[in-house]
Design a protein around this motif. Structure first.
Motif, mmCIF file in Angstrom:
data_model
loop_
_atom_site.group_PDB
_atom_site.id
_atom_site.type_symbol
_atom_site.label_atom_id
_atom_site.label_comp_id
_atom_site.label_asym_id
_atom_site.label_seq_id
_atom_site.Cartn_x
_atom_site.Cartn_y
_atom_site.Cartn_z
ATOM 1 N N THR A 185 9.176 2.321 -0.631
ATOM 2 C CA THR A 185 8.201 1.847 -0.680
ATOM 3 C C THR A 185 7.585 1.410 -2.036
ATOM 4 O O THR A 185 8.072 2.376 -3.068
ATOM 5 C CB THR A 185 6.992 2.121 0.258
ATOM 6 N N PHE A 186 6.640 0.724 -2.516
ATOM 7 C CA PHE A 186 6.272 0.735 -3.693
ATOM 8 C C PHE A 186 5.321 1.986 -3.965
ATOM 9 O O PHE A 186 4.860 2.252 -3.032
ATOM 10 C CB PHE A 186 5.323 -0.720 -4.127
ATOM 11 N N VAL A 187 5.291 2.603 -4.946
ATOM 12 C CA VAL A 187 4.733 3.687 -5.203
ATOM 13 C C VAL A 187 2.951 3.811 -4.895
ATOM 14 O O VAL A 187 2.487 4.655 -4.574
ATOM 15 C CB VAL A 187 4.890 4.440 -6.556
ATOM 16 N N ALA A 188 2.368 2.408 -4.654
ATOM 17 C CA ALA A 188 1.003 2.382 -4.566
ATOM 18 C C ALA A 188 0.678 3.232 -3.215
ATOM 19 O O ALA A 188 -0.326 3.586 -3.107
ATOM 20 C CB ALA A 188 0.387 0.967 -4.664
ATOM 21 N N THR A 189 1.695 3.021 -2.206
ATOM 22 C CA THR A 189 1.463 3.492 -1.029
ATOM 23 C C THR A 189 1.242 4.988 -0.972
ATOM 24 O O THR A 189 0.377 5.712 -0.289
ATOM 25 C CB THR A 189 2.441 3.094 0.053
ATOM 26 N N LEU A 190 2.024 5.554 -1.838
ATOM 27 C CA LEU A 190 2.061 7.225 -2.067
ATOM 28 C C LEU A 190 0.644 7.555 -2.807
ATOM 29 O O LEU A 190 -0.215 8.395 -2.590
ATOM 30 C CB LEU A 190 3.064 7.645 -3.030
ATOM 31 N N TRP A 191 0.417 6.447 -3.940
ATOM 32 C CA TRP A 191 -0.929 6.861 -4.667
ATOM 33 C C TRP A 191 -2.244 7.203 -3.783
ATOM 34 O O TRP A 191 -2.971 7.957 -3.950
ATOM 35 C CB TRP A 191 -1.191 5.694 -5.616
ATOM 36 N N ALA A 192 -2.385 6.025 -2.792
ATOM 37 C CA ALA A 192 -3.476 5.923 -2.070
ATOM 38 C C ALA A 192 -3.819 7.282 -1.225
ATOM 39 O O ALA A 192 -4.775 7.710 -1.211
ATOM 40 C CB ALA A 192 -3.596 4.640 -1.109
ATOM 41 N N VAL A 193 -2.648 7.774 -0.950
ATOM 42 C CA VAL A 193 -2.683 9.140 -0.096
ATOM 43 C C VAL A 193 -3.277 10.225 -1.086
ATOM 44 O O VAL A 193 -3.851 11.236 -0.829
ATOM 45 C CB VAL A 193 -1.411 9.389 0.783
#
Length: 376
Positions: free
Chosen positions: A90-98
């Motif tokens: 996935t694009f890293v933004a999915t990780l950032w939000a967590v």
């Protein structure tokens, strides 16, 4: 040959502007005269229309898809001590939000046919304390939401859909984004529905959650000058609401055009040693047309020499990003399907207004590459 041909761009967003220019320009003048630069009537109108388009009760406009994911997790009450499962591709933004909310991300592998979350692998990797699952509808292809819903019901998980690349896609007759508790959209300019800059949206059926997100996006204000909790400056600009509002009625037609281009690629490339996008038993809106080949780098160079732009989405998976190690995140397993996919994937040009001649140039060049033999 290359010198005699115009380049085939990866995308040409100016075509979309020309489609709305005549109608949008008078409203842009009104916006500047009224000074509704942040939130305002155009943003409110777009929220209303987008909620209706998706089939959700509430829509909260924000300044980016990343902010949308962040606010959805906050509204869901996810925080320190909780775990959230999401795909490794996935694009890293999915990780950032967590990480923004202090939760622990748990990665799962992907379905090799589609590049989207492998829900059975998510089940195998589930750990105590998992509170939410974040399916990512990647490239315009919906995740198997029937499987996600079954897993969520079994494990008591909230579903927060990442719909950054799948505006208008449907699963079993329902718009993606409206199936889970929250649906998070990005309106980055290159998206199927793109702003004149950054933008995002959260849709939900939960009125209290929507009210909370509206406050959080505006410095935690439920009332003017009263900041009841830690807030953020996540407001959508008026100009983005205006532009998106003019583009939204055109999105169904644009989606049909994307599917037509994808069909032309499928027909032209079907007999080549490539893995083409798989369309399963639900909609695909083709934000990207992603092929796979072990000869990716050679093919990409060959196309570049012929002035055909391509992209790679994404070359380095989340679990191999330098930040993953630096942040000391859990990495106690392998993700073989993700690794293979990211080594082979190549995104071909696909955009609204792409001409038949441009499509045929791409197809012909790829066929020439394989006819001439590998350049690796």
């Amino acid at each position: 040959m290359a010198e005699q041909c115009a380049a085939v761009p990866f995308a040409d967003l100016s075509i979309q502007w020309q489609a709305i220019r005549e109608r949008a320009l008078p409203d842009l003048l009104k916006l500047f005269e009224s000074s509704e630069y942040c939130l305002g009537s155009w943003v409110s109108a777009f929220e209303r229309d987008f909620a209706q388009y998706v089939g959700s009760r509430h829509a909260v406009a924000v300044n980016s898809g990343t902010s949308a994911l962040h606010l959805a997790l906050l509204a869901a009450g996810i925080g320190p001590g909780d775990r959230v499962i999401l795909p490794s591709h996935t694009f890293v933004a999915t990780l950032w939000a967590v990480l923004y909310v202090g939760a622990e991300p748990i990665l799962c592998d992907i379905d090799p046919r589609t590049g989207t979350m492998d829900v059975e692998d998510a089940r195998r990797r589930m750990l105590p304390g998992c509170k939410a699952i974040m399916p990512v509808h990647l490239y315009g292809q919906p995740v198997d939401m029937q499987a996600v819903l079954a897993l969520a019901q079994e494990k008591g998980l909230l579903i927060i859909e990442d719909v950054a690349q799948a505006h208008g896609a449907r699963f079993a007759g329902r718009s993606v984004g409206s199936i889970g508790s929250y649906g998070c959209f990005s309106f980055y300019p290159g998206k199927n529905l793109g702003a004149a800059g950054e933008g995002g949206m959260v849709v939900t059926e939960d009125g209290q959650a929507a009210e909370k997100m509206r406050a959080l996006r505006n410095h935690g204000q439920y009332q003017r000058w009263i900041h009841q909790e830690l807030g953020y400056n996540y407001r959508m600009e008026g100009i983005q609401g205006l532009i998106l509002g003019h583009k939204l009625p055109l999105l169904p037609g644009w989606t049909d055009e994307r599917r037509r281009i994808a069909k032309r690629y499928e027909e032209g490339l079907a007999d080549l040693p490539l893995l083409l996008p798989r369309v399963l038993n639900h909609d695909h809106v083709f934000h990207l047309y992603v092929i796979r080949t072990p000869q990716r780098e050679g093919l990409r160079r060959y196309l570049e020499e012929r002035l055909i732009q391509t992209g790679i989405h994404y070359p380095i998976p989340v679990h191999r990003q330098p930040c993953y190690t630096q942040l000391q995140l859990r990495l106690d397993a392998e993700y073989p399907q993700t690794d293979l996919f990211t080594e082979q994937c190549l995104s071909l040009p696909l955009f609204v207004g792409m001409s038949d001649a441009q499509i045929e140039r791409v197809v012909a060049a790829i066929r020439d590459y394989f006819a001439e033999g590998s350049r690796e």
